[in-house]
Design an enzyme around this catalytic site. Structure first.
Site, PDB file in Angstrom:
ATOM      1  N   ASP A  41       0.854  -1.182   0.000  1.00 33.30           N
ATOM      2  CA  ASP A  41       0.000   0.000   0.000  1.00 33.30           C
ATOM      3  C   ASP A  41       0.891   1.233   0.000  1.00 33.30           C
ATOM      4  OD1 ASP A  41      -2.199   1.691   0.159  1.00 33.30           O
ATOM      5  OD2 ASP A  41      -2.344   1.532   2.337  1.00 33.30           O
ATOM      6  N   GLU A  42       0.877   1.972  -1.105  1.00 33.24           N
ATOM      7  CA  GLU A  42       1.657   3.200  -1.229  1.00 33.24           C
ATOM      8  C   GLU A  42       3.129   2.967  -0.881  1.00 33.24           C
ATOM      9  OE1 GLU A  42       0.452   5.847  -2.605  1.00 33.24           O
ATOM     10  OE2 GLU A  42      -1.681   5.485  -2.465  1.00 33.24           O
ATOM     11  N   ALA A  43       3.707   1.929  -1.460  1.00 28.24           N
ATOM     12  CA  ALA A  43       5.067   1.498  -1.123  1.00 28.24           C
ATOM     13  C   ALA A  43       6.135   2.535  -1.439  1.00 28.24           C
ATOM     14  CB  ALA A  43       5.393   0.196  -1.842  1.00 28.24           C
ATOM     15  N   HIS A  75      -0.941   6.054  -5.630  1.00 25.17           N
ATOM     16  CA  HIS A  75      -1.417   7.248  -6.318  1.00 25.17           C
ATOM     17  C   HIS A  75      -0.346   7.791  -7.258  1.00 25.17           C
ATOM     18  CE1 HIS A  75      -4.231   7.105  -2.917  1.00 25.17           C
ATOM     19  NE2 HIS A  75      -5.058   7.664  -3.783  1.00 25.17           N
TER      20      HIS A  75
END
Length: 176
Positions: A41-43, A75
């Site tokens: 997640d959003e690495a 994103h």
């Protein structure tokens, strides 16, 4: 191995790490298990461009043999353009578009026209319309079909950012 590769300080307390160093440590821990599926997640959020590129390169190496996968929410669409095979755009819990990244990028385009020319366009070809002081930019679903139907029209390739924006705004009709 990953501690060395990311040049992570082993004598320093984790609480003293910067945000970017903490993220690199989390990624190193995840990769060290050699799992078949990583859920990230959003690495790459909060990492400088050089470290982000290093992480993405490492992800590509991790995926290279085809026996592992990474499910990554992000994103930062430029990161997805570099490493993703398929993408799914989700907005407010609703899937807007899903498919193979290359197919999506190849098919979609931005048709540039005047506001008067909008009336000549088939709504079935359009995702949404972005207006500006010079005219309109229309996201078309099929760049090849649109170039045949609207010969002479300028149709630029779209990137994932463009595609996401136009799909998010598609219920608004015209937007700016």
């Amino acid at each position: 191995r990953y501690l060395d590769r990311f040049q992570l300080p082993v004598k320093k307390k984790i609480g003293e790490y910067s945000k970017g160093t903490k993220m690199k440590l989390q990624i190193a821990c995840a990769l060290s298990h050699n799992a078949e599926l990583l859920v990230m997640d959003e690495a790459t959020t909060g990492l400088d461009p050089v470290v982000r590129d290093e992480i993405l390169h490492l992800f590509m190496e991790y995926l290279q043999n085809g026996e592992r996968s990474i499910l990554m929410s992000s994103h930062i669409t430029s990161d997805l353009e570099k490493i993703a095979d398929s993408v799914t755009f989700i907005n407010k819990g609703r899937i807007l578009l899903t498919g193979y990244k290359d197919d999506i990028l190849e098919s979609h385009g931005i048709l540039k026209c005047s506001r008067d020319q909008l009336k000549d366009l088939d709504p079935e070809d359009m995702v949404s319309i972005r207006t500006n002081t010079y005219g309109a930019e229309v996201m078309v679903r099929d760049r090849t079909v649109a170039s045949r139907k609207y010969s002479g029209a300028i149709i630029d390739p779209a990137n994932l950012d463009d595609i996401m924006l136009y799909y998010v705004h598609r219920d608004e009709g015209e937007w700016s």
